[in-house]
Write a protein that holds these residues in place. Structure first.
Motif, mmCIF file in Angstrom:
data_model
loop_
_atom_site.group_PDB
_atom_site.id
_atom_site.type_symbol
_atom_site.label_atom_id
_atom_site.label_comp_id
_atom_site.label_asym_id
_atom_site.label_seq_id
_atom_site.Cartn_x
_atom_site.Cartn_y
_atom_site.Cartn_z
ATOM 1 N N ARG A 291 0.840 -1.194 0.000
ATOM 2 C CA ARG A 291 0.000 0.000 0.000
ATOM 3 C C ARG A 291 0.883 1.255 0.000
ATOM 4 O O ARG A 291 2.068 1.176 0.290
ATOM 5 C CB ARG A 291 -0.935 0.009 1.201
ATOM 6 C CG ARG A 291 -0.247 0.200 2.516
ATOM 7 C CD ARG A 291 -1.290 0.393 3.611
ATOM 8 N NE ARG A 291 -0.916 -0.319 4.827
ATOM 9 C CZ ARG A 291 -1.755 -1.022 5.563
ATOM 10 N NH1 ARG A 291 -3.009 -1.141 5.229
ATOM 11 N NH2 ARG A 291 -1.332 -1.628 6.647
ATOM 12 N N PHE A 292 0.260 2.371 -0.321
ATOM 13 C CA PHE A 292 0.975 3.645 -0.378
ATOM 14 C C PHE A 292 2.168 3.580 -1.332
ATOM 15 O O PHE A 292 3.266 4.011 -1.004
ATOM 16 C CB PHE A 292 1.412 4.096 1.020
ATOM 17 C CG PHE A 292 0.274 4.323 1.980
ATOM 18 C CD1 PHE A 292 -0.936 4.825 1.532
ATOM 19 C CD2 PHE A 292 0.405 4.029 3.335
ATOM 20 C CE1 PHE A 292 -1.999 5.047 2.402
ATOM 21 C CE2 PHE A 292 -0.648 4.241 4.226
ATOM 22 C CZ PHE A 292 -1.852 4.754 3.754
ATOM 23 N N THR A 293 1.924 3.004 -2.503
ATOM 24 C CA THR A 293 2.959 2.977 -3.542
ATOM 25 C C THR A 293 2.721 4.178 -4.445
ATOM 26 O O THR A 293 2.089 4.075 -5.490
ATOM 27 C CB THR A 293 2.855 1.686 -4.372
ATOM 28 O OG1 THR A 293 1.484 1.502 -4.758
ATOM 29 C CG2 THR A 293 3.296 0.472 -3.585
ATOM 30 N N TRP A 294 3.231 5.313 -3.966
ATOM 31 C CA TRP A 294 2.831 6.572 -4.598
ATOM 32 C C TRP A 294 3.614 6.946 -5.847
ATOM 33 O O TRP A 294 3.064 7.470 -6.801
ATOM 34 C CB TRP A 294 2.979 7.713 -3.580
ATOM 35 C CG TRP A 294 2.162 7.540 -2.347
ATOM 36 C CD1 TRP A 294 0.805 7.367 -2.292
ATOM 37 C CD2 TRP A 294 2.620 7.542 -0.985
ATOM 38 N NE1 TRP A 294 0.400 7.268 -0.987
ATOM 39 C CE2 TRP A 294 1.479 7.383 -0.170
ATOM 40 C CE3 TRP A 294 3.871 7.694 -0.390
ATOM 41 C CZ2 TRP A 294 1.566 7.356 1.222
ATOM 42 C CZ3 TRP A 294 3.952 7.666 0.981
ATOM 43 C CH2 TRP A 294 2.816 7.489 1.782
ATOM 44 N N VAL A 295 4.938 6.704 -5.820
ATOM 45 C CA VAL A 295 5.794 7.243 -6.893
ATOM 46 C C VAL A 295 5.593 6.475 -8.189
ATOM 47 O O VAL A 295 5.505 5.253 -8.190
ATOM 48 C CB VAL A 295 7.278 7.164 -6.492
ATOM 49 C CG1 VAL A 295 8.172 7.652 -7.638
ATOM 50 C CG2 VAL A 295 7.540 7.989 -5.258
ATOM 51 N N ASP A 297 7.439 5.243 -11.221
ATOM 52 C CA ASP A 297 8.832 5.040 -11.617
ATOM 53 C C ASP A 297 9.054 5.373 -13.094
ATOM 54 O O ASP A 297 8.107 5.468 -13.867
ATOM 55 C CB ASP A 297 9.231 3.587 -11.355
ATOM 56 C CG ASP A 297 9.488 3.327 -9.884
ATOM 57 O OD1 ASP A 297 10.044 4.211 -9.210
ATOM 58 O OD2 ASP A 297 9.111 2.238 -9.402
ATOM 59 N N TYR A 402 -1.421 -2.164 -10.926
ATOM 60 C CA TYR A 402 -0.799 -0.838 -10.958
ATOM 61 C C TYR A 402 0.713 -0.919 -11.208
ATOM 62 O O TYR A 402 1.325 -1.972 -11.056
ATOM 63 C CB TYR A 402 -1.060 -0.117 -9.630
ATOM 64 C CG TYR A 402 -2.532 -0.099 -9.289
ATOM 65 C CD1 TYR A 402 -3.403 0.746 -9.960
ATOM 66 C CD2 TYR A 402 -3.058 -0.966 -8.340
ATOM 67 C CE1 TYR A 402 -4.765 0.750 -9.676
ATOM 68 C CE2 TYR A 402 -4.417 -0.969 -8.050
ATOM 69 C CZ TYR A 402 -5.261 -0.112 -8.719
ATOM 70 O OH TYR A 402 -6.600 -0.110 -8.437
ATOM 71 N N HIS A 403 1.276 0.239 -11.521
ATOM 72 C CA HIS A 403 2.731 0.410 -11.598
ATOM 73 C C HIS A 403 3.417 -0.555 -12.556
ATOM 74 O O HIS A 403 4.457 -1.113 -12.245
ATOM 75 C CB HIS A 403 3.355 0.325 -10.194
ATOM 76 C CG HIS A 403 2.912 1.445 -9.315
ATOM 77 N ND1 HIS A 403 3.417 2.724 -9.426
ATOM 78 C CD2 HIS A 403 1.967 1.503 -8.342
ATOM 79 C CE1 HIS A 403 2.814 3.516 -8.556
ATOM 80 N NE2 HIS A 403 1.924 2.798 -7.883
#
Lengths: 424, 375
Positions: A291-295, A297, A402-403
């Motif tokens: 959780r809280f994988t904000w950036v 890349d 996500y990501h």
């Protein structure tokens, strides 16, 4: 202009269609090439060369040429149950430079577009502050402002590709991104105006739309580079981008950039809202979820050629172009491979290089007409290199959604058509 | 001489300046009404005035400080009243100039009025709601402005003070003095978020049985009678033990870490298209029913309330971890990447979008459904 393009453009007038058809017909097989009797587009006087065009004010708010009518955001209808909670995609393959035009910035809504008269809009700051405050738009425009170019990427951009190549076009695989210049007030100044308490560690911005979108953001980021923006590319935000006010959270996932921003609560702990628990958490193969994988890349994609933008000119000089970006700063280098990642050449970055903004790269090659497996690999100022999709899958599995910043491969065939593929 | 009179004489000594000469006159209630806008976020005055953030200000002159029944003053204000502070023009001028300087510990979060004329005008305005006169008679008799001066003042005021006036000077903390103080009612109207520790929960309750009726009326059209989701609308229940499977089903029961998120989200955003239409008790009942649909509670008589809310834990709470992407192997590798002959053999195509092709315009909708979402 190809016939395909014309038929895809519902807005073309009958007259324009006839003309376009005529022009392609006459120049068939040798567009722009010299003919013994000369190109009739040159040897004959054209309508636009003889008759007067429309006067000023015929388009008080300018619109693109009718021949660009196919350059639009597109959605994937079956993806969601309702268009009010859905997404469409930026036509990256039609754009150049580092700025996305306002009308082409992808949309993601959770409760439709809120239509708010700026006179009726309020921004409240409450929670762990010395004084809870309410600002009007007029108040906000009296704070010192900044202008900054930033990309905004949805964390789910390329999310459909975790299990393999699915969508044929960079608009669909990579189009949940845009890059514009924002004008706004540093969030820090607004928080300081209310006076943040010493135990304040988090903020929670909230939207005024029917989903009342909320996210928890650590105070450190709030005080660093966030903006409360009211302009994009010099003009007012578009309604679908949060008019009259949105939060700008540079380099971090798009969902956090709350649109129609009406409130910012200050607190000592995160709130664990729906968009940071049920959504925007990254499920790993182990069953654990980050959780809280904000950036966001570093990532890049070749936009031309790509499935929606095939090579139509045959062999010879070919401009390979694309975009790259990093939520951790500037892009310092992009390498391009034409053989599926066996050999790489460093591409030319062109245009301004701004931190957390889109960068444009070019590799100008002499195409011999053989199959290409095109890839691009971005590096940011921290020395981080964009990984392959398989490296990501090895580390995370295929259910993260996500990501996904893995390297994209396009297969350019001898006939110039392009397909989304994965390679060994 | 009271402080109020001192202020007056100070004004008079500056009478050579025409603008300030106006300020030397006792206050103008009409102008005071404008000044009172700075107070109105916290105070009401006039017919039916109620206590807000601050006490209502009817009959404030002659009133002992901190003595209005039904309003919760700071200890400091109550003490000041016990020590004999009574509101009159002098004491109120001092207080409004710098509240915290006069009464250390007052909870009136207001920096003070800087301009003497504002002080006088607002006091004159408040006096119209008090039967006791605020000031000595001589001050009132001085309140006959000379027409010419009054005009000059008005003109100057119009030129320098565009309406609506900024609210500088009315609060602590402000750097630029922009914005106004949010009232308690305003904050309460928007601040409806709830944290896992239960902070923010409204008082109330609802049972599984109540929730069943509310859910089938308001939610089942989209989310299905059992939370299974109709068509492509979100699934709310089931999916337990699927998180490591090829197609995990993420629901409240299988995935969500906290129950507070259910209450918070349903209250702010559901039913879709008619948000904020259910009462707090209704949301307790629906939340209880969603627990029931997810087999987290089994008794139809179970009642969820703000009292027992924080005791309930969702099964997947412990499976969330911090962002540790930086630990992944490809983050560690900061060396120069390979530029030539990076793969042993020529590259093979292992997958084509043609196989799965779900690009718009090239797909049968029903086949595509369930290919994964954008979330």
């Amino acid at each position: 202009m190809s016939d395909k393009t014309v038929s895809q453009s519902p807005n073309l007038s009958r007259r324009a269609l006839l003309k376009a058809g005529l022009a392609t017909g006459v120049a068939a097989g040798a567009v722009g090439a010299a003919r013994a009797d000369g190109d009739p587009l040159i040897t004959e006087i054209q309508d636009w060369n003889r008759y007067l065009g429309e006067g000023v004010q015929s388009r008080p708010y300018g619109t693109p040429s009718e021949f660009e009518a196919h350059v639009v955001r597109r959605d994937v209808e079956w993806l969601t149950a309702s268009t009010e909670s859905s997404v469409n995609f930026t036509p990256l393959h039609e754009l150049d430079g580092i700025i996305t035009p306002n009308g082409l910035c992808f949309e993601r809504h959770h409760g439709g577009i809120a239509e708010i008269n700026p006179a009726d809009h309020r921004l409240m700051i409450n929670g762990l502050v010395d004084t809870p405050l309410v600002f009007t738009m007029e108040d906000l425009k009296r704070f010192p402002r900044e202008n900054r170019v930033y990309f905004l990427e949805c964390a789910a951009n390329s999310g459909m590709e975790w299990r393999g190549s699915q969508l044929n076009g960079c608009q669909y695989t990579h189009g949940m991104i845009h890059s514009v210049m924002y004008t706004g007030v540093p969030l820090k100044l607004i928080l300081e105006e209310a006076g943040i308490k010493t135990n304040a560690k988090w903020i929670m911005p909230e939207g005024a739309d029917a989903s009342a979108m909320t996210r928890s953001i650590p105070m450190e980021k709030a005080l660093d580079d966030c903006l409360v923006a009211f302009k994009m590319n010099g003009e007012a935000l578009r309604p679908e981008q949060g008019y009259p006010l949105r939060l700008v959270v540079p380099g971090w996932e798009g969902n956090m950039w709350i649109k129609w921003l009406r409130r910012i609560e200050v607190g000592d702990e995160p709130w664990h809202q729906r968009e940071e628990t049920s959504k925007y958490t990254d499920l790993l193969e182990s069953g654990k979820a980050r959780r809280f994988t904000w950036v966001m890349d570093a990532k890049s994609v070749v936009t031309n050629p790509s499935p929606q933008a095939p090579v139509t000119h045959g062999k010879g000089p070919l401009v390979i172009s694309g975009v790259a970006w990093s939520g951790n700063g500037r892009i310092t280098r992009v390498d391009v491979s034409i053989d599926g990642g066996r050999n790489w050449k460093t591409a030319r970055l062109d245009g301004p290089s701004l931190p957390k903004a889109m960068h444009r790269f070019y590799l100008d090659i002499d195409w011999d007409g053989s199959d290409l497996l095109l890839q691009s690999r971005a590096m940011d100022e921290n020395g981080y290199f964009q990984p392959t999709k398989n490296e990501l899958r090895a580390a995370r599995g295929e259910n993260s959604i996500y990501h996904n910043n893995g390297i994209q491969t396009w297969h350019v065939k001898a006939d110039g058509t392009v397909e989304n593929v994965e390679v060994s | 001489m009271s402080k109020f009179l001192k202020v007056l004489s100070l004004g008079v000594s500056l009478a050579a300046l025409p603008v300030l000469a106006g300020a030397a006159q006792a206050g103008d209630p009409d102008k005071g009404a404008k000044v009172f806008k700075k107070c109105a976020a916290c105070h009401a005055v006039g017919e039916n005035a109620k206590n807000k953030v601050g006490p209502q200000l009817n009959e404030v002159f002659g009133r002992t400080a901190g003595a209005l029944d039904g309003y919760k003053y700071s200890k400091a204000m109550i003490k000041a009243g016990e020590e004999g502070l009574v509101w009159d023009d002098a004491t109120m001028t001092t207080y409004l100039e710098k509240p915290k300087a006069m009464i250390k510990g007052t909870k009136m979060a207001f920096a003070g009025l800087r301009k003497q004329e504002d002080l006088e005008n607002v006091i004159a305005y408040l006096a119209t709601f008090s039967s006791a006169a605020p000031a000595a008679e001589d001050a009132q008799s001085a309140a006959e402005p000379e027409t010419a001066e009054a005009e000059v003042e008005t003109a100057a005021a119009n030129a320098t003070a565009p309406a609506p006036a900024p609210v500088s000077a009315m609060r602590e903390g402000g750097v630029l003095g922009l914005g106004r103080v949010a009232t308690e009612d305003e904050v309460a109207a928007w601040d409806i978020d709830i944290r896992p520790d239960g902070e923010g929960l409204p008082a109330g309750s609802g049972t599984v049985a109540d929730g069943e009726g509310l859910y089938s009326e308001n939610c089942a059209v989209c989310h299905g009678d059992f939370g299974e989701g109709v068509g492509r609308w979100p699934v709310l229940a089931g999916g337990q033990d699927t998180l490591t499977e090829e197609r995990p089903e993420k629901t409240i029961g299988s995935y969500w870490p906290y129950l507070s998120t259910v209450y918070d989200y349903v209250r702010r955003a559901m039913p879709y298209g008619n948000a904020r239409s259910l009462s707090d008790d209704d949301i307790y009942a629906i939340t209880a029913y969603l627990l029931y649909l997810n087999d987290i509670v089994e008794d139809e008589d179970f009642e969820l309330s703000n009292e027992n809310f924080a005791e309930i834990h969702l099964p997947n709470e412990d499976n969330f971890i911090a962002d540790d992407r930086a630990e992944e192997p490809h983050y560690a590798d900061k060396s120069e990447p390979c530029m030539s002959d990076c793969k042993d053999s020529p590259v093979e195509i292992t997958m084509r979008s043609r196989i799965l092709d779900v690009t718009p315009g090239s797909v049968d909708d029903d086949d595509a459904a369930g290919m994964g979402g954008v979330d």
